[in-house]
Scaffold this active site. Structure first.
Site, PDB file in Angstrom:
ATOM      1  N   CYS A  48      14.490  10.227   6.246  1.00  0.00           N
ATOM      2  CA  CYS A  48      14.692   9.810   7.638  1.00  0.00           C
ATOM      3  C   CYS A  48      16.164   9.831   8.036  1.00  0.00           C
ATOM      4  O   CYS A  48      16.478   9.748   9.219  1.00  0.00           O
ATOM      5  CB  CYS A  48      14.067   8.440   7.878  1.00  0.00           C
ATOM      6  SG  CYS A  48      14.469   7.282   6.593  1.00  0.00           S
ATOM      7  N   GLU A  63      10.803   0.498   9.625  1.00  0.00           N
ATOM      8  CA  GLU A  63      11.784   1.559   9.349  1.00  0.00           C
ATOM      9  C   GLU A  63      11.067   2.862   9.644  1.00  0.00           C
ATOM     10  O   GLU A  63      10.229   3.312   8.866  1.00  0.00           O
ATOM     11  CB  GLU A  63      12.255   1.464   7.887  1.00  0.00           C
ATOM     12  CG  GLU A  63      13.627   2.084   7.678  1.00  0.00           C
ATOM     13  CD  GLU A  63      13.565   3.582   7.453  1.00  0.00           C
ATOM     14  OE1 GLU A  63      13.382   4.318   8.452  1.00  0.00           O
ATOM     15  OE2 GLU A  63      13.688   4.009   6.305  1.00  0.00           O
ATOM     16  N   GLU A  86      11.258  14.843  15.125  1.00  0.00           N
ATOM     17  CA  GLU A  86      11.580  14.838  13.698  1.00  0.00           C
ATOM     18  C   GLU A  86      10.753  15.914  12.998  1.00  0.00           C
ATOM     19  O   GLU A  86       9.521  15.883  13.047  1.00  0.00           O
ATOM     20  CB  GLU A  86      11.248  13.459  13.122  1.00  0.00           C
ATOM     21  CG  GLU A  86      11.692  13.278  11.702  1.00  0.00           C
ATOM     22  CD  GLU A  86      11.460  11.853  11.204  1.00  0.00           C
ATOM     23  OE1 GLU A  86      10.433  11.242  11.560  1.00  0.00           O
ATOM     24  OE2 GLU A  86      12.309  11.363  10.442  1.00  0.00           O
ATOM     25  N   LYS A 106       0.851  -1.199   0.000  1.00  0.00           N
ATOM     26  CA  LYS A 106       0.000   0.000   0.000  1.00  0.00           C
ATOM     27  C   LYS A 106       0.882   1.243   0.000  1.00  0.00           C
ATOM     28  O   LYS A 106       1.657   1.454   0.932  1.00  0.00           O
ATOM     29  CB  LYS A 106      -0.896   0.028   1.243  1.00  0.00           C
ATOM     30  CG  LYS A 106      -1.908   1.165   1.198  1.00  0.00           C
ATOM     31  CD  LYS A 106      -2.626   1.392   2.514  1.00  0.00           C
ATOM     32  CE  LYS A 106      -1.904   2.293   3.444  1.00  0.00           C
ATOM     33  NZ  LYS A 106      -1.692   3.696   2.967  1.00  0.00           N
TER      34      LYS A 106
HETATM   35  N1  LIG Z   1      18.003   8.335   1.887  1.00  0.00           N
HETATM   36  C1  LIG Z   1      16.986   7.317   1.893  1.00  0.00           C
HETATM   37  C2  LIG Z   1      16.247   7.366   3.169  1.00  0.00           C
HETATM   38  C3  LIG Z   1      15.092   6.475   3.170  1.00  0.00           C
HETATM   39  C4  LIG Z   1      14.068   6.907   4.147  1.00  0.00           C
HETATM   40  O1  LIG Z   1      13.685   8.065   4.258  1.00  0.00           O
END
Ligand SMILES: NCCCC=O
Length: 487
Positions: free
Chosen positions: A293, A259, A389, A181
């Site tokens: 991130c 992640e 963040e 998704k």
């Molecule tokens: N630079 C790739 C980072 C992946 C997540 O935001």
């Protein structure tokens, strides 16, 4: 070739090789963040749609699992080739959906994505396990490495295409089938990827239901994670979303791969090459509007060079351009959506009195969601903008005295994804790489990644790795088979 995108501007689910509206006909609007205008609608999927996609993926699993790895490799290699052949369509979809500069999607996203798919095509044939042998007299042990099953995957809006690749490539390589998704704000490129993968699967004689795309919102994602069929849920997103996924998945002990966010410290010692560091850190802080991130967002600079460094960062920010997708001089486009713009503005509006805006700090233009490259100095460790963040083009600066204080502040947040240290002193760099509590430590660089090395964090940045052999293994399970030698 006519694509789903070109044909309709109506983005539908891609289930078992068919484009389908949500069963109840609901849709959401899809906005181009560079203009703020709606340019498409996407299916808003509910339980019936998730059921259909899961049933398709489940039915396709045994045949896909039982292929020899070389056959799965052929599929992935062909998908990579097709990504190159249809790169301009993918770039157009991604750029329109995210407002990303076209030239940068072409140069910075397509080549690594293609390379990552090819890496996992190779990984499919390099399954790891301990040596078969007699670990007890008269008995031989062997390891089977098997796919997990159906994988429910939820991708984010910052790099919709690349994050889809990071999810489907290891999953398919290992013999799993997929229901993915995309974010409700960025479904366009993932629907196109569905079509591309479906075509390749069919051309090579496999079921299109190996890969399915379900469009929808958070509720759709929740239905996917809580569904009884997938054996694994993988999400890239916020900490809040990751915690909800982990909680939902715990109800039936699904494997989880998370992640989540980051708040990368960038620790700059006084012996660093200031000009080079400023140039690299600015790019790593502002690329993709800081919606990364691993972005170089939290600069900690030694007090002896603080003022010089801040002045150079502010100058670099003033020289950094954001703007139209077809302007080849811009480093980044808009924030992804109105809510994200509001979030970034909110952090700036709530800055404490001791903070100083050295550059930027405001929206750019009145169309779309652009925000100026921003530098904020004078911050303290407990400040909201240090602890949370921002996910925008904002670099914060704190001044530290020594290695111990730098380490304490760098590690003093809930996130633990990526970090960097800048110094000419090799021993100090190695000490810091041990002390920094992050899934990645860069030395005198920030943000490059390679398919062979893992990407993933600790603490509230989640668990599980993307990319690399570690990422591939996360999509497999290990079975011990022991046999008597006596017949
Ligand atoms: N630079 C790739 C980072 C992946 C997540 O935001």
């Amino acid at each position: 070739m006519t694509t789903e995108l070109g044909r309709l501007r109506k983005l539908r689910n891609y289930i078992a090789g068919e484009f389908r509206d949500a069963a109840d006909g609901r849709t959401t609007d899809v906005v181009n963040p560079a203009t703020g205008e709606v340019y498409a609608t996407a299916a808003l999927s509910a339980a019936a749609d998730v059921d259909a996609a899961m049933a398709a993926a489940e039915a396709a699993f045994p045949a896909w699992r039982d292929l020899i790895p070389a056959e799965r490799q052929k599929v992935l290699l062909k998908i990579a080739d097709r990504f190159e052949e249809r790169a301009e369509e993918l770039i157009a979809a991604e750029s329109e959906n995210c407002g990303k500069p076209i030239a940068l999607v072409r140069s910075e996203e397509i080549p690594p994505m293609v390379d990552q798919i090819r890496f996992f095509a190779g990984a499919a044939r390099m399954l790891e396990g301990r040596s078969a042998g007699e670990y007890m007299e008269g008995l031989t042990s062997i390891i089977r490495r098997e796919p997990v099953g159906v994988c429910a995957q939820v991708a984010p809006w910052n790099y919709p295409m690349m994050m889809a690749v990071w999810k489907f490539a290891p999953a398919l390589a290992a013999g799993n089938t997929v229901v993915i998704k995309p974010s409700d704000t960025t479904p366009a490129s993932t629907v196109l990827i569905g079509e591309i993968i479906g075509d390749v699967l069919a051309e090579l004689g496999h079921s299109k239901a190996v890969f399915n795309v379900v469009c929808g919102d958070r509720e759709t994602g929740r239905l996917m994670v809580e569904h009884k069929t997938p054996a694994m849920a993988s999400i890239t997103g916020s900490v809040r979303a990751g915690m909800q996924v982990a909680e939902s998945a715990a109800k039936d002990l699904k494997r989880v791969h998370l992640e989540l966010g980051g708040k990368a410290p960038v620790v700059v010692f006084e012996d660093t090459d200031i000009a080079k560091a400023v140039e690299d850190i600015s790019v790593a802080g502002y690329f993709n509007a800081g919606q990364d991130c691993t972005a170089a967002t939290r600069v900690l600079v030694q007090e002896s060079i603080h003022d010089e460094f801040v002045a150079a960062l502010a100058k670099a920010a003033a020289e950094t351009k954001t703007g139209a997708v077809d302007d080849e001089d811009v480093l980044y486009g808009p924030l992804n959506n109105a809510n994200q713009l509001k979030q970034v503005k909110g952090y700036i509006e709530r800055l404490p009195a001791h903070a100083k805006i050295e550059a930027g700090g405001q929206q750019v233009g009145d169309k779309g969601y652009f925000f100026a490259p921003t530098v904020v100095s004078g911050l303290k460790q407990d400040d909201e903008i240090i602890q949370n963040e921002v996910f925008g083009p904002v670099i914060t600066v704190q001044s530290f005295t020594d290695e111990d204080q730098a380490t304490e502040w760098a590690n003093g947040v809930e996130y633990a994804l990526a970090s960097s240290v800048w110094t000419k002193d090799h021993a100090r760099a190695m000490r810091m790489s041990k002390k920094l509590d992050f899934g990645c430590v860069w030395i005198n660089t920030h943000i490059p990644l390679v398919a062979e090395m893992p990407h993933g964090g600790f603490k509230k940045s989640g668990y599980g790795k993307d990319l690399s052999a570690y990422g591939f293994e996360d999509y497999t399970r290990v079975k011990h088979v022991m046999t008597s030698l006596d017949g």
